[in-house]
Design an enzyme around this catalytic site. Structure first.
Site, short mmCIF file in Angstrom:
data_model
loop_
_atom_site.label_atom_id
_atom_site.label_comp_id
_atom_site.label_asym_id
_atom_site.label_seq_id
_atom_site.Cartn_x
_atom_site.Cartn_y
_atom_site.Cartn_z
N GLY A 1 -22.36 226.96 28.08
CA GLY A 1 -23.17 227.43 29.20
C GLY A 1 -22.73 226.91 30.56
O GLY A 1 -23.39 227.16 31.56
N ARG B 1 -21.21 181.64 14.36
CA ARG B 1 -21.47 180.92 15.63
C ARG B 1 -22.37 179.74 15.29
O ARG B 1 -23.39 179.92 14.62
CB ARG B 1 -22.17 181.84 16.62
N ARG C 1 -16.17 229.66 15.14
CA ARG C 1 -15.54 228.35 15.36
C ARG C 1 -16.03 227.42 14.25
O ARG C 1 -17.04 227.71 13.59
CB ARG C 1 -15.88 227.77 16.72
N ARG D 1 -15.16 236.83 29.57
CA ARG D 1 -15.82 235.60 29.13
C ARG D 1 -14.91 234.40 29.30
O ARG D 1 -13.72 234.46 28.99
CB ARG D 1 -16.16 235.68 27.64
N MET E 1 -19.76 227.51 32.15
CA MET E 1 -18.94 228.43 32.95
C MET E 1 -19.51 229.85 32.83
O MET E 1 -20.52 230.06 32.20
CB MET E 1 -17.50 228.35 32.50
N LYS F 1 -12.28 229.90 22.12
CA LYS F 1 -12.78 231.24 21.78
C LYS F 1 -11.62 232.21 21.57
O LYS F 1 -11.57 232.93 20.58
CB LYS F 1 -13.70 231.74 22.90
N TYR G 1 -7.82 191.93 9.92
CA TYR G 1 -9.22 192.27 9.65
C TYR G 1 -10.01 192.43 10.94
O TYR G 1 -9.58 191.98 12.01
CB TYR G 1 -9.88 191.19 8.77
N SER H 1 -8.27 184.80 16.27
CA SER H 1 -9.33 185.81 16.18
C SER H 1 -9.63 186.24 17.60
O SER H 1 -9.97 185.41 18.45
CB SER H 1 -10.57 185.21 15.51
N HIS I 1 -29.81 204.78 33.29
CA HIS I 1 -30.00 203.35 33.06
C HIS I 1 -30.69 203.11 31.72
O HIS I 1 -30.25 202.30 30.90
CB HIS I 1 -30.84 202.77 34.21
N GLU J 1 -9.49 184.70 23.65
CA GLU J 1 -10.55 185.36 24.42
C GLU J 1 -10.41 185.14 25.91
O GLU J 1 -11.31 185.44 26.68
CB GLU J 1 -11.95 184.96 23.91
N CYS K 1 -13.29 189.32 16.33
CA CYS K 1 -14.68 189.04 16.02
C CYS K 1 -15.61 189.39 17.18
O CYS K 1 -16.80 189.12 17.12
CB CYS K 1 -14.88 187.60 15.59
N ARG L 1 -16.90 178.72 13.81
CA ARG L 1 -16.45 178.44 15.18
C ARG L 1 -17.18 177.22 15.72
O ARG L 1 -18.40 177.14 15.65
CB ARG L 1 -16.74 179.63 16.09
N GLY M 1 -11.54 187.31 20.57
CA GLY M 1 -12.93 187.35 21.03
C GLY M 1 -12.99 188.38 22.15
O GLY M 1 -12.89 188.04 23.33
N THR M 2 -13.14 189.62 21.76
CA THR M 2 -12.99 190.69 22.76
C THR M 2 -14.18 190.79 23.71
O THR M 2 -14.09 191.45 24.72
CB THR M 2 -12.75 192.04 22.06
N ASN M 3 -15.28 190.10 23.37
CA ASN M 3 -16.39 190.08 24.35
C ASN M 3 -15.96 189.29 25.58
O ASN M 3 -16.02 189.77 26.71
CB ASN M 3 -17.65 189.41 23.76
N ASP M 4 -15.52 188.06 25.34
CA ASP M 4 -15.07 187.25 26.48
C ASP M 4 -13.79 187.80 27.07
O ASP M 4 -13.59 187.76 28.29
CB ASP M 4 -14.87 185.79 26.05
C1 PEP Z 1 -16.23 186.92 21.93
O1 PEP Z 1 -16.14 186.39 23.03
O2 PEP Z 1 -15.77 188.05 21.67
C2 PEP Z 1 -16.91 186.24 20.83
C3 PEP Z 1 -16.93 186.75 19.62
O3 PEP Z 1 -17.58 185.08 21.14
P1 PEP Z 1 -19.02 185.08 21.83
O4 PEP Z 1 -19.51 186.47 21.86
O5 PEP Z 1 -19.85 184.18 21.02
O6 PEP Z 1 -18.67 184.53 23.17
MG MG Z 2 -16.53 184.28 23.18
#
Ligand code: PEP
Ligand code: MG
Length: 899
Positions: A98, A574, A333, A89, A100, A20, A868, A780, A449, A761, A848, A629, A782-785
């Site tokens: 709102g 997969r 703003r 202010r 403060m 502000k 990629y 590649s 949740h 992964e 991936c 894979r 595997g950012t989930n694992d």
């Molecule tokens: C992962 O682990 O990021 C992945 C792409 O493989 P999945 O999800 O099938 O385990």
């Molecule tokens: Mg995986």
């Protein structure tokens, strides 16, 4: 320097002056009519909060700047004859609407209230201003419960037969001032200060303190605003919109923040102050009405709006006041806007020559694009919301209201669309949430949740609709106005706006998706402006991005859809779905095989099926890379459930009709049963211990490529080994794959390249990436694992089990499965990129995991230097846009660093 006059600051000083203050300074320097004032810096606030003491120099600096304001206005603070009044202010670097405090009318006392009445020629106005000061000061500075003041006001209105505040006359308000002063004395143990400077200093301290009000702390935690920024304090000469019929107050937008359309948008309320607008005491009129009420101020306002847009080169929102025919700017703003407006405005500003295409790209983001891609309610359908809550997870959902999980699951199994309605959800509601089209709750915010789980599932959710009275036991809820909804009644919920509707509102596909799927031509004359804007910015993004974007897809239809959305190949196919359904029996045969002949028979039965799967996929992605894979999940996932099978075998035994095949199967299932299957016999481990399994898949891939080539196609297939933790695993499985590929080449004459790479992964793979890279053509991530194993979180359980509590308590602002944990998992990715490339400079790098389609994570992957990202088809456009933005932002940063 702890205090800046408005003429001493500018819009880039938000760290020090807050949003502000910085913008008031900018407007002052543009020569716009801003009431005189000054800003006390965030640094002063931080010192106060750290030490509990107002910094010593502050008093004198405030005195100096106050004197300048007094000179500019020709009045002294609280002067009994003609008082200067000021507002105090809050204003932090990031808007905290709102959260403060603000105190208006500082400077009024028992004496100066009479001076104000005389100067204004309006007794009522003066007493009304004084009672407002007592009320705000009492609540904010003296910590008195606001209900005392509200009750006294209500009692007075009843007594005078006055329906509204504005119906109270000067005498009544004067009486109210006396009552309020008694409340102050009784509740705080002291009189309301009659020294104006004492009022001012106390109000400044109170605004500093309000940085740490509980609601402000909660808000910051949720919005990831750092707790140690502190707030600036703006002290501004009061101007009064409630000084008579030639006065008023309003808000204005330089374009429509909902649609982005050009024009005059805003609201005006004559003879009122800003807080009256908020309180809804009287109805505002559209801003265009001001042209009839006060043409001079209206024209001036329009001029100012044009100046501000030209200067900020963006949509601005404005608060203004007209005091007796004179226009004052109280705030501006760069304004918030809807996703559709963001795209339209960005391209309009390019056409108007105000910004470049690169800047336009940086003004929109992937979250907005994702929002535009959800189905939405048909705009042409008439509808009236029965209630409104938080837009927790976007989309439009229609279904019958159900109030418990069992009913949700049961009705859904008969093909009925349902909306699960709960006060709040718990992990026990998970099956109901899965079965429902959408989720509606009356309690909890965006991190409840219900909200967290719904977003994780990509399901529409409206939460925290506090006006709904939900009676789960009776299976019904009541909305405001007595609208009753019982189990089975159809309702519609809009997760993008938070609206709840009775009955069925027709849903239409997003025009943006229809454009991406090639159904809408953005060049056609009748194309919506939104579609044209999206198309144009996508082209800019594609031209700028350095990251490739592929899709995660397993079926030819998904692959074709992904390709239409702009995917340049498949980053993850997969193969597990290829072992389900009818094909389970071959997996069973494989597991139960007692000799090579049985095993070979099972594998040979699977081979043609697998080959056909891959041929379809390669056809859909002809000419583009397809990363297949090899099988990853534990084998028992394809076998009957241990408990079900045990019961079946036990019952058969009791009846004396034993089935030897079932009994063998049960022994196998028991043998393969694991306590922690996600950490057990899966990924490359399967390939190394189940003879022939990976060879079968590699053979199917290579033969499919050969067949596609024979048919005139251009197959580009890649083989990927999952869950590798050490180079030895990769070497062993690679050797087998190479042998199989060589054999297929010999038999088919196929000569095209088939690179073999691995997923990264597991933390150990990242930590030993240099060694692994020597045996891999590509990585590649595997950012989930990798997230699961780095944190030690079970990806299947934590979202429902405790993430809501973690988000609520600020352990993290967003689930690390949704947006990459840069500090932890990101560090492993960086390390693996560096050491992998050092060992093998031509190593191709992709990601991936789900993060490949998350806007913030895409920026990280750009910075990390990947080739990629790969994500679900629906998120491919989001990843393309963000990859373009990442390149533009990185170049802009590099440019400013080298200047
Ligand atoms: C992962 O682990 O990021 C992945 C792409 O493989 P999945 O999800 O099938 O385990
Ligand atoms: Mg995986």
């Amino acid at each position: 320097m702890l205090v800046y006059g408005f003429a001493q600051g500018n819009k880039d000083m938000r760290d020090l002056l807050g949003g502000k203050g910085a913008n008031l300074a900018e407007m002052t320097n543009l020569g716009l009519p801003v009431p005189p004032g000054f800003t006390i810096t965030t640094e002063a606030c931080r010192t106060y909060l750290d030490t509990g003491q107002v910094p010593a120099e502050l008093h004198d600096e405030v005195t100096k700047h106050l004197a300048l304001v007094e000179t500019a206005r020709g009045k002294r603070l609280g002067d009994p004859g003609d008082p200067l009044l000021v507002s105090v202010r809050s204003g932090a670097k990031f808007s905290m609407p709102g959260m403060m405090d603000t105190v208006l009318n500082i400077g009024l006392t028992d004496r100066s209230v009479r001076g104000l009445a005389e100067q204004a020629g309006d007794e009522r106005f003066a007493w009304d201003s004084y009672r407002r000061l007592l009320q705000m000061f009492g609540k904010t500075v003296q910590g008195i419960d606001g209900a005392h003041f509200d009750d006294a006001l209500d009692a007075l209105k009843r007594d005078r037969g006055a329906p509204h505040d504005v119906d109270l006359d000067a005498g009544a308000l004067r009486e109210l001032v006396t009552t309020y002063k008694q409340i102050v004395r009784a509740e705080s143990g002291r009189d309301f200060p009659q020294d104006p400077r004492e009022q001012l200093d106390a109000a400044i301290r109170a605004v500093f303190d309000s940085w740490n009000a509980p609601r402000a702390i909660t808000y910051r935690r949720q919005e990831r605003i750092s707790a140690d920024l502190g707030t600036a304090v703006n002290v501004v000469a009061m101007v009064f919109g409630n000084a008579g019929p030639d006065s008023g107050t309003g808000v204005a937008f330089t374009r429509d923040p909902a649609s982005g359309a050009r024009g005059v948008y805003g609201d005006y309320l004559a003879n009122a102050q800003g807080e009256d607008v908020v309180a809804g005491i009287r109805n505002t009129v559209p801003l265009t009405e001001l042209a009839h009420l006060d043409k001079k101020s209206y024209d001036e306002l329009l001029d100012i709006m044009a100046t501000l847009e030209g200067h900020y080169r963006d949509l601005c929102d404005i608060e203004f006041t007209i005091e007796r025919g004179r226009l004052w700017m109280l705030q501006t703003r760069v304004g918030k806007r809807t996703a559709a407006a963001a795209f339209r405005i960005a391209t309009q500003l390019v056409d108007e020559g105000l910004i470049t295409e690169d800047e336009a790209l940086s003004r929109v983001d992937g979250h907005q694009l994702a929002q535009l891609m959800f189905p939405r309610f048909d705009e042409r359908a008439a509808r009236q919301a029965i209630a409104h809550g938080m837009n927790a997870s976007p989309g439009a959902a229609v279904g019958r209201a159900v109030f418990d999980t069992a009913t949700a699951v049961e009705w859904n199994s008969t093909g009925e669309d349902v909306i699960l309605v709960r006060r709040e959800t718990t992990p026990d509601d998970l099956d109901g949430m899965i079965a429902a089209r959408g989720i509606l709750t009356s309690r909890g915010g965006r991190t409840s949740h219900a909200a967290v789980v719904a977003r994780g599932m990509g399901k529409t959710c409206v939460c925290g609709v506090e006006t709904l009275d939900i009676d789960v036991a009776r299976g019904r809820f009541t909305a405001p106005g007595g609208v009753e909804v019982s189990e089975g009644d159809v309702i519609s919920i809009d997760g993008t706006t938070g609206d709840v509707f009775l009955g069925e509102v027709p849903v239409v596909d997003s025009p943006v998706v229809r454009y991406f799927e090639g159904e809408l031509d953005p060049g056609a004359a009748q194309a919506e402006e939104l579609v044209r804007s999206v198309h144009r910015l996508m082209k800019v993004a594609d031209g700028r991005r350095r990251l490739g974007v592929r899709a995660n897809a397993d079926l030819p239809d998904d692959a074709a859809r992904a390709r239409a959305m702009g995917a340049a190949g498949i980053g993850l196919c997969r193969t597990e779905h290829m072992f389900l359904g009818e094909r389970r029996r071959y997996v069973e045969a494989l597991v139960l095989a007692e000799d090579d002949a049985e095993r070979t028979a099972a594998l040979e039965a699977l081979l043609p099926l697998q080959r056909a799967d891959f041929e379809g996929l390669l056809a859909a992605m002809d000419g583009l890379p397809v990363t297949v894979r090899l099988l990853d999940p534990p084998l028992h996932e394809f076998l009957p459930d241990l408990t079900d099978l045990s019961v079946r075998v036990a019952l058969a035994g009791e009846r004396g009709v034993r089935d030897p095949q079932d009994e063998r199967l049960l022994r196998a299932v028991r043998r393969l049963h694991e306590q922690n299957p996600m950490m057990g016999l899966r990924g490359v481990r399967l390939g190394l211990v189940v003879p022939g399994l990976y060879a079968l898949q590699v053979r199917a891939v290579a033969e499919a490529a050969a067949a596609r080539e024979r048919a005139g196609g251009h197959p580009r297939v890649e083989v990927m080994i999952p869950l590798v933790g050490t180079v030895q695993e990769l070497e062993l499985s690679r050797e087998e794959a190479e042998r199989t590929i060589a054999d297929v080449r010999e038999r088919t004459g196929f000569t095209g390249p088939i690179p073999v790479g691995t997923m990264v992964e597991l933390p150990r793979a990242a930590l030993t990436a240099g060694a692994i890279a020597r045996a891999a053509d590509f990585f590649s991530f595997g950012t989930n694992d990798l997230t699961q194993t780095t944190w030690g979180f079970s990806r299947d359980d934590v979202e429902a089990a405790f993430f809501a509590a973690y988000l609520e308590r600020g352990v993290f602002g967003v689930s690390p499965f949704e947006s990459l944990d840069v500090a932890g998992v990101g560090r492993l990715v960086d390390l693996a990129v560096r050491e992998g490339r050092a060992a093998r400079p031509d190593l191709k790098l992709g990601v991936c995991g789900e993060h490949g389609g998350d806007p913030d994570s895409v920026h990280f992957f750009h910075e990390a230097g990947l080739d990629y990202v790969s994500c679900s088809a629906f998120r491919v456009p989001v990843a393309r846009l963000e990859a373009g933005r990442a390149a533009v932002l990185a170049d802009a940063d590099a440019g400013s660093a080298s200047r």
